[in-house]
Design a protein around this motif. Structure first.
Motif, PDB file in Angstrom:
ATOM      1  N   PHE A  43      71.040 -21.819 -37.251  1.00 24.32           N
ATOM      2  CA  PHE A  43      70.496 -23.026 -37.872  1.00 24.32           C
ATOM      3  C   PHE A  43      71.522 -23.519 -38.886  1.00 24.32           C
ATOM      4  O   PHE A  43      71.853 -22.810 -39.841  1.00 24.32           O
ATOM      5  CB  PHE A  43      69.175 -22.725 -38.580  1.00 24.32           C
ATOM      6  N   THR A  44      72.023 -24.719 -38.666  1.00 28.34           N
ATOM      7  CA  THR A  44      73.080 -25.261 -39.515  1.00 28.34           C
ATOM      8  C   THR A  44      72.570 -26.487 -40.255  1.00 28.34           C
ATOM      9  O   THR A  44      72.029 -27.407 -39.641  1.00 28.34           O
ATOM     10  CB  THR A  44      74.313 -25.632 -38.667  1.00 28.34           C
ATOM     11  N   HIS A 143      76.965 -26.203 -42.975  1.00 28.66           N
ATOM     12  CA  HIS A 143      78.094 -26.612 -42.149  1.00 28.66           C
ATOM     13  C   HIS A 143      79.420 -26.386 -42.876  1.00 28.66           C
ATOM     14  O   HIS A 143      79.546 -26.702 -44.059  1.00 28.66           O
ATOM     15  CB  HIS A 143      77.949 -28.089 -41.763  1.00 28.66           C
ATOM     16  N   ASP A 144      80.354 -25.801 -42.177  1.00 29.75           N
ATOM     17  CA  ASP A 144      81.710 -25.517 -42.661  1.00 29.75           C
ATOM     18  C   ASP A 144      81.755 -24.483 -43.780  1.00 29.75           C
ATOM     19  O   ASP A 144      82.734 -24.415 -44.518  1.00 29.75           O
ATOM     20  CB  ASP A 144      82.424 -26.794 -43.113  1.00 29.75           C
ATOM     21  N   ASP A 145      80.714 -23.673 -43.922  1.00 26.06           N
ATOM     22  CA  ASP A 145      80.728 -22.585 -44.900  1.00 26.06           C
ATOM     23  C   ASP A 145      81.198 -21.314 -44.197  1.00 26.06           C
ATOM     24  O   ASP A 145      81.173 -21.229 -42.971  1.00 26.06           O
ATOM     25  CB  ASP A 145      79.329 -22.379 -45.487  1.00 26.06           C
ATOM     26  N   ASP A 146      81.615 -20.327 -44.952  1.00 28.80           N
ATOM     27  CA  ASP A 146      82.126 -19.087 -44.356  1.00 28.80           C
ATOM     28  C   ASP A 146      81.142 -17.926 -44.465  1.00 28.80           C
ATOM     29  O   ASP A 146      81.506 -16.778 -44.270  1.00 28.80           O
ATOM     30  CB  ASP A 146      83.471 -18.707 -44.968  1.00 28.80           C
ATOM     31  N   LYS A 147      79.903 -18.245 -44.772  1.00 28.29           N
ATOM     32  CA  LYS A 147      78.871 -17.215 -44.818  1.00 28.29           C
ATOM     33  C   LYS A 147      77.602 -17.769 -44.179  1.00 28.29           C
ATOM     34  O   LYS A 147      77.437 -18.974 -44.046  1.00 28.29           O
ATOM     35  CB  LYS A 147      78.617 -16.756 -46.249  1.00 28.29           C
ATOM     36  N   GLU A 160      82.276 -13.309 -40.204  1.00 29.40           N
ATOM     37  CA  GLU A 160      82.799 -12.244 -39.350  1.00 29.40           C
ATOM     38  C   GLU A 160      81.693 -11.264 -38.954  1.00 29.40           C
ATOM     39  O   GLU A 160      81.649 -10.780 -37.836  1.00 29.40           O
ATOM     40  CB  GLU A 160      83.927 -11.476 -40.050  1.00 29.40           C
ATOM     41  N   GLY A 161      80.790 -10.976 -39.883  1.00 29.79           N
ATOM     42  CA  GLY A 161      79.666 -10.088 -39.592  1.00 29.79           C
ATOM     43  C   GLY A 161      78.708 -10.673 -38.577  1.00 29.79           C
ATOM     44  O   GLY A 161      78.122  -9.958 -37.770  1.00 29.79           O
ATOM     45  N   LYS A 162      78.575 -11.987 -38.600  1.00 30.58           N
ATOM     46  CA  LYS A 162      77.677 -12.657 -37.668  1.00 30.58           C
ATOM     47  C   LYS A 162      78.211 -12.580 -36.246  1.00 30.58           C
ATOM     48  O   LYS A 162      77.455 -12.384 -35.304  1.00 30.58           O
ATOM     49  CB  LYS A 162      77.490 -14.125 -38.088  1.00 30.58           C
ATOM     50  N   TRP A 163      79.502 -12.728 -36.097  1.00 31.66           N
ATOM     51  CA  TRP A 163      80.090 -12.774 -34.758  1.00 31.66           C
ATOM     52  C   TRP A 163      80.507 -11.404 -34.238  1.00 31.66           C
ATOM     53  O   TRP A 163      80.904 -11.275 -33.100  1.00 31.66           O
ATOM     54  CB  TRP A 163      81.287 -13.720 -34.727  1.00 31.66           C
ATOM     55  N   ALA A 164      80.381 -10.367 -35.071  1.00 32.13           N
ATOM     56  CA  ALA A 164      80.810  -9.030 -34.649  1.00 32.13           C
ATOM     57  C   ALA A 164      79.859  -8.410 -33.642  1.00 32.13           C
ATOM     58  O   ALA A 164      78.700  -8.673 -33.585  1.00 32.13           O
ATOM     59  CB  ALA A 164      80.906  -8.114 -35.856  1.00 32.13           C
TER      60      ALA A 164
END
Length: 164
Positions: A43-44, A143-147, A160-164
């Motif tokens: 959800f963005t 949108h465009d955040d890194d967390k 990175e944790g989300k896509w791992a």
């Protein structure tokens, strides 16, 4: 005169006006027949000055949006608008310069409070809609955040944790 407290209070009031619609739209996605290649629902929130919208994207673990190209119209994949553009702050034209001066002086405080307020509103609506019944990993992000906020474990994680 603008204050952070008044701005956030107005934000809360205007978000709350859209809670019924958000809850209804979350409930609608609970019954979707999700394509089996979807690994994550994301959800963005898209924020423009004084407006926001929320989209749900079906994703794989490679951070790619998943689409279904078959003929079964009952299978869902792709994106879905959860909330169209809503206005969360009304500003008269003659107050624009004063507001932007206030905002520039308090940008970090306002942005953090705004993010927390929007997140809390979404989480409250998510819980009321019984969103936790979705059997996929589900995240909320700006949108465009890194967390991202993990809606299952109720905590912020890195992308990175989300896509791992």
């Amino acid at each position: 005169m603008f204050t952070t407290e008044n701005y956030i209070s107005t934000l809360k009031i205007n978000l709350e006006k859209n809670s019924v619609n958000l809850i209804k739209n979350i409930k609608e996605i609970l019954d979707l027949n999700y394509y089996n290649e979807i690994e994550i629902l994301d959800f963005t929130v898209f924020i423009q000055p004084f407006e926001l919208s929320i989209m749900m994207f079906s994703m794989d673990k490679e951070a790619n949006e998943v689409f279904y190209e078959g003929n079964d119209s009952k299978i869902f994949a792709g994106s879905h608008e959860i909330l169209g553009e809503i206005e969360y702050f009304d500003l008269q034209d003659d107050k624009m310069d004063e507001f932007w001066e206030f905002f520039e002086q308090n940008d970090k405080i306002i942005s953090k409070a705004e993010e927390q307020t929007i997140l809390q509103w979404f989480v409250d609506c998510w819980k009321k809609a019984k969103g936790e019944s979705i059997k996929l990993p589900v995240y909320f992000c700006f949108h465009d955040d890194d967390k991202s906020f993990d809606l299952i474990n109720m905590e912020w994680i890195s992308d990175e944790g989300k896509w791992a």
